[in-house]
Design a protein around this motif. Structure first.
Motif, PDB file in Angstrom:
ATOM      1  N   ARG B 134       0.824  -1.207   0.000  1.00  0.00           N
ATOM      2  CA  ARG B 134       0.000   0.000   0.000  1.00  0.00           C
ATOM      3  C   ARG B 134       0.864   1.266   0.000  1.00  0.00           C
ATOM      4  O   ARG B 134       0.738   2.116  -0.859  1.00  0.00           O
ATOM      5  N   ILE B 135       1.742   1.372   0.979  1.00  0.00           N
ATOM      6  CA  ILE B 135       2.489   2.611   1.200  1.00  0.00           C
ATOM      7  C   ILE B 135       3.697   2.729   0.269  1.00  0.00           C
ATOM      8  O   ILE B 135       4.014   3.812  -0.188  1.00  0.00           O
ATOM      9  N   LEU B 136       4.360   1.635   0.001  1.00  0.00           N
ATOM     10  CA  LEU B 136       5.619   1.740  -0.735  1.00  0.00           C
ATOM     11  C   LEU B 136       5.505   1.363  -2.198  1.00  0.00           C
ATOM     12  O   LEU B 136       6.383   1.651  -2.985  1.00  0.00           O
ATOM     13  N   CYS B 137       4.423   0.678  -2.544  1.00  0.00           N
ATOM     14  CA  CYS B 137       4.281   0.262  -3.932  1.00  0.00           C
ATOM     15  C   CYS B 137       3.047   0.883  -4.579  1.00  0.00           C
ATOM     16  O   CYS B 137       2.793   0.676  -5.761  1.00  0.00           O
ATOM     17  N   GLY B 138       2.254   1.629  -3.806  1.00  0.00           N
ATOM     18  CA  GLY B 138       1.095   2.296  -4.364  1.00  0.00           C
ATOM     19  C   GLY B 138       0.036   1.343  -4.889  1.00  0.00           C
ATOM     20  O   GLY B 138      -0.647   1.638  -5.869  1.00  0.00           O
ATOM     21  N   PHE B 139      -0.125   0.186  -4.262  1.00  0.00           N
ATOM     22  CA  PHE B 139      -1.164  -0.742  -4.681  1.00  0.00           C
ATOM     23  C   PHE B 139      -2.488  -0.351  -4.062  1.00  0.00           C
ATOM     24  O   PHE B 139      -2.543   0.048  -2.905  1.00  0.00           O
ATOM     25  N   GLY B 140      -3.564  -0.500  -4.850  1.00  0.00           N
ATOM     26  CA  GLY B 140      -4.884  -0.248  -4.301  1.00  0.00           C
ATOM     27  C   GLY B 140      -5.306  -1.429  -3.436  1.00  0.00           C
ATOM     28  O   GLY B 140      -4.759  -2.531  -3.568  1.00  0.00           O
ATOM     29  N   ILE B 141      -6.309  -1.196  -2.568  1.00  0.00           N
ATOM     30  CA  ILE B 141      -6.793  -2.270  -1.697  1.00  0.00           C
ATOM     31  C   ILE B 141      -7.297  -3.456  -2.545  1.00  0.00           C
ATOM     32  O   ILE B 141      -7.056  -4.615  -2.214  1.00  0.00           O
ATOM     33  N   ASP B 142      -7.966  -3.128  -3.680  1.00  0.00           N
ATOM     34  CA  ASP B 142      -8.443  -4.180  -4.590  1.00  0.00           C
ATOM     35  C   ASP B 142      -7.315  -5.078  -5.059  1.00  0.00           C
ATOM     36  O   ASP B 142      -7.422  -6.297  -5.061  1.00  0.00           O
ATOM     37  N   GLU B 143      -6.258  -4.394  -5.480  1.00  0.00           N
ATOM     38  CA  GLU B 143      -5.132  -5.154  -6.023  1.00  0.00           C
ATOM     39  C   GLU B 143      -4.490  -6.035  -4.953  1.00  0.00           C
ATOM     40  O   GLU B 143      -4.121  -7.178  -5.215  1.00  0.00           O
ATOM     41  N   ILE B 144      -4.352  -5.478  -3.748  1.00  0.00           N
ATOM     42  CA  ILE B 144      -3.744  -6.262  -2.673  1.00  0.00           C
ATOM     43  C   ILE B 144      -4.620  -7.474  -2.377  1.00  0.00           C
ATOM     44  O   ILE B 144      -4.131  -8.588  -2.214  1.00  0.00           O
ATOM     45  N   ALA B 145      -5.952  -7.235  -2.367  1.00  0.00           N
ATOM     46  CA  ALA B 145      -6.873  -8.344  -2.104  1.00  0.00           C
ATOM     47  C   ALA B 145      -6.751  -9.413  -3.184  1.00  0.00           C
ATOM     48  O   ALA B 145      -6.731 -10.605  -2.888  1.00  0.00           O
ATOM     49  N   THR B 146      -6.641  -8.993  -4.456  1.00  0.00           N
ATOM     50  CA  THR B 146      -6.493  -9.962  -5.545  1.00  0.00           C
ATOM     51  C   THR B 146      -5.200 -10.746  -5.377  1.00  0.00           C
ATOM     52  O   THR B 146      -5.170 -11.967  -5.538  1.00  0.00           O
ATOM     53  N   ALA B 147      -4.130 -10.024  -5.041  1.00  0.00           N
ATOM     54  CA  ALA B 147      -2.836 -10.685  -4.910  1.00  0.00           C
ATOM     55  C   ALA B 147      -2.862 -11.736  -3.803  1.00  0.00           C
ATOM     56  O   ALA B 147      -2.266 -12.794  -3.917  1.00  0.00           O
ATOM     57  N   PHE B 148      -3.540 -11.425  -2.715  1.00  0.00           N
ATOM     58  CA  PHE B 148      -3.596 -12.361  -1.581  1.00  0.00           C
ATOM     59  C   PHE B 148      -4.762 -13.340  -1.684  1.00  0.00           C
ATOM     60  O   PHE B 148      -5.014 -14.095  -0.756  1.00  0.00           O
ATOM     61  N   LEU B 149      -5.500 -13.292  -2.793  1.00  0.00           N
ATOM     62  CA  LEU B 149      -6.679 -14.145  -2.988  1.00  0.00           C
ATOM     63  C   LEU B 149      -7.674 -14.004  -1.840  1.00  0.00           C
ATOM     64  O   LEU B 149      -8.168 -14.984  -1.284  1.00  0.00           O
ATOM     65  N   THR B 150      -7.943 -12.777  -1.455  1.00  0.00           N
ATOM     66  CA  THR B 150      -8.927 -12.567  -0.397  1.00  0.00           C
ATOM     67  C   THR B 150      -9.754 -11.339  -0.759  1.00  0.00           C
ATOM     68  O   THR B 150      -9.671 -10.848  -1.877  1.00  0.00           O
ATOM     69  N   ASN B 151     -10.600 -10.870   0.174  1.00  0.00           N
ATOM     70  CA  ASN B 151     -11.442  -9.730  -0.177  1.00  0.00           C
ATOM     71  C   ASN B 151     -10.928  -8.424   0.429  1.00  0.00           C
ATOM     72  O   ASN B 151     -10.043  -8.425   1.289  1.00  0.00           O
TER      73      ASN B 151
END
Lengths: 113, 408, 120
Positions: B134-151
């Motif tokens: 989030r802070i260092l790579c500028g990923f959106g919450i959606d993207e982080i959720a997709t990456a971790f296979l969660t919501n």
């Protein structure tokens, strides 16, 4: 700074039976000695004390009881210290309490695997 | 670059800079304020640029808007202003207005410091990775959720708790001092390693996103290398490892996202430039005295860039796995060691060793046994592969096993 | 699970192996340790250099230093390893795999490590 293994040997068969007070006093001497090395930042691994029974395995799966068959003085424990030279390591070894009960300390430089 | 591509691109590169600089300025207790201001800046950009077209210097425009928003926030929120004003005075002595120092040096410094903050040992590893994204790579919450296979909800909760923890622990945004830096660096490297693995091994369908995760981990490792006190052999070893793995990106996937196993890959698709970079950083990593697990893993990855099955290759890999296991046990290293042993000695000898491992709920364990028995005992090979199939969880793993069973 | 120390002894530590022999031996040793580590039973260990070894002892109330471990003690310590095992029998199985045992007269001593609190 190199690592040196200190091996504590003593003759278990020839040890006088210690009273609880004597045993406690001995433990304290060990603790003080180790703490002294540690305070100098020279204790790499406090090491371990070994149980006084064991087995010896020789080629062709010959297994004998007890570590005492050929070696009068058997291994009682070990610690690893840091020192610049053998001389410095030996100075530390000279303070070891095992020397006061007829034991000795082998000082060996560690070769990292 | 067209506008619809430019905004996501700028978001990826600039969001983290603005957030880090603001966060550094406000202090860790206001980490969300910094994130919000950065987010709003981009919202404003989307609105304004759609109507008025692109400004001459989009980056400078973003910085200016971020600064205005930060000042507005200070005006609106008296309490906040009172609290942080003494600090702000120091950084801009003359005016009452807040200045944003968006110089390269301050951006780099702030990002490095934030890297150590997000990888603070007080927060759990998965939250560290999330926060770093989030802070260092500028990923959106959606993207982080997709990456971790969660919501989204799970990620939001995770990040919320992580920020809360940083506040409670009063973690200060600064580089750890020399005495502490090596210990803290270990956690940072673990986080980067997880970040990379998340991308490399993720089951997520979004292959572009996965690659991005890996490249972000590489970028952050490079940030550490460019900073003298953190340019340690272990960081170089880690980046080397990343480069070797990343060199196989193009070769390991086909169109439908299916995984191509190493032995079936077209090696002409391996990225030579990344392999060379990997070798360069491995060389830089060999300057220290201490061998870390990253050195050993980079060494193993290096030998995997040599496709030919030479005895030299497998003897080196076996020796590296031996050392890796002595340093730190992991089931996967134990299994890979046994595979290397089958290449160096024989399948029969490896079977003996494999049976001592007893990793009875690990599907890779049975996959390995199945492979070792292939050509020796077809029955046992089938039994083990079927056992593996019943334990496998992911679609990719199941497909791979099915194909092995068909080949028997 | 208890911890055991495997103490590797050489009949004669003053024998010098050729670099090639050393390399073969190192590789065998690493494979041996790797096999134990792959079972998550390896705790730690070290090899010991034969050169410059010394024994500090006390004779007639005087602390003296004997050069080399090759004096009173015939067998020379070559290294040690600590393993995890459920029983001394399991530890002995590990010990049997040691390349040290290829040398006639060499031995591996297996000793349980004493608990810090003295409970065993």
């Amino acid at each position: 700074m190199k690592d040196f293994l200190l091996v504590f040997r003593m003759d278990y068969s020839n040890m006088p039976v210690a009273t609880p007070e004597q045993a406690q006093a001995m433990t304290k001497r060990w603790m003080d000695w180790i703490a002294g090395i540690s305070t100098q930042g020279k204790l790499a691994d406090r090491g371990n004390r070994l149980e006084n029974t064991g087995k010896v395995i020789r080629p062709n799966n010959v297994i004998t009881n007890g570590p005492f068959t050929e070696i009068k003085e058997s291994l009682g424990g070990y610690s690893i210290i840091k020192a610049d030279s053998y001389d410095a390591a030996m100075e530390i070894a000279k303070g070891c309490p095992v020397l006061s009960v007829g034991g000795n300390v082998e000082v060996r430089e560690v070769s990292k695997l | 670059m067209e506008q619809q591509e430019l905004i996501p691109h700028l978001f990826r590169t600039e969001f983290r800079k603005i957030t880090s600089v603001l966060c550094k300025l406000f202090g860790i207790e206001h980490i969300e304020v910094a994130e919000d201001i950065a987010s709003e800046t981009f919202l404003t950009a989307v609105e304004s640029w759609t109507y008025k077209g692109l400004p001459e210097n989009p980056t400078a425009w973003l910085y200016q808007v971020a600064k205005n928003k930060a000042n507005n926030y200070l005006l609106r929120n008296k309490l906040f202003a009172e609290k942080i004003k003494p600090q702000l005075k120091r950084s801009s002595a003359r005016s009452e207005e807040l200045e944003l120092d968006m110089s390269n040096k301050n951006i780099t410094d702030s990002q490095l410091q934030m890297l150590f903050v997000t990888c603070h040992p007080s927060i759990p590893a998965e939250a560290q990775v999330g926060l770093a994204l989030r802070i260092l790579c500028g990923f959106g919450i959606d993207e982080i959720a997709t990456a971790f296979l969660t919501n989204k909800e799970t990620i939001n909760k995770r990040l919320f708790r992580a920020r809360e923890k940083l506040r409670i622990e009063k973690v200060s945004i600064e580089m750890p001092d020399e005495a502490e830096i090596h210990q803290r660096l270990e956690t940072v490297l673990t986080t980067l390693y997880l970040l990379f693995s998340e991308g490399y091994y993720s089951e997520s369908k979004d292959s572009i996103l996965r690659k991005d995760l890996c490249f972000e981990a590489m970028r952050l490792a490079y940030l550490l290398i460019e900073n003298e006190p953190t340019n340690t052999p272990s960081v170089n070893a880690l980046l080397s490892l990343f480069c070797f793995h990343a060199s196989r990106f193009e070769a390991r996937k086909v169109e439908n996202g299916e995984m191509i196993l190493y032995e079936d890959q077209d090696e002409s698709l391996w990225n030579k430039e990344l392999i060379e970079k990997g070798m360069y950083f491995l060389n830089m990593a060999s300057q220290g005295k201490r061998i870390t697990k990253y050195h050993l893993e980079a060494g193993i990855a290096y030998w995997h860039t040599q496709k030919a099955d030479t005895s030299e290759k497998w003897e080196n890999i076996l020796s590296l796995y031996n050392q890796l296991l002595m340093l730190e046990y992991s089931p996967i290293a134990a299994l890979n060691r046994t595979f290397a042993l089958s290449k160096v000695k024989s399948k029969a000898e490896a079977i003996k060793e494999a049976e001592k491992l007893q990793l009875n709920n690990n599907h890779y364990y049975f996959t390995l046994l199945g492979e070792l028995y292939t050509g020796i005992d077809a029955n046992k090979a089938r039994m083990n592969l079927e056992q593996a199939l019943s334990l496998a969880k992911t679609k990719t793993d199941k497909q791979t096993l099915q194909r092995k069973l068909e080949k028997l | 699970m208890e911890e055991f120390m495997l103490i590797l002894r050489h009949q004669d530590g003053s024998k010098i192996a050729s670099p090639e022999q050393m390399q073969v031996w190192m590789k065998q040793t690493m494979d041996w340790i790797g096999s134990i580590a792959a079972q998550n039973k390896y705790v730690g260990g070290n090899g010991l250099l034969f050169n410059g070894a010394n024994v500090v002892t006390r004779k007639k109330d005087k602390i003296t230093v004997i050069n080399g471990p090759f004096g009173d003690i015939k067998e020379t310590l070559g290294g040690y390893m600590i393993v995890k095992a459920d029983s001394i029998e399991e530890a002995i199985e590990f010990a049997k795999g040691s390349p040290v045992l290829q040398g006639e007269g060499n031995s591996v001593e297996v000793r349980q490590i004493a608990h810090r609190d003295g409970t065993r």
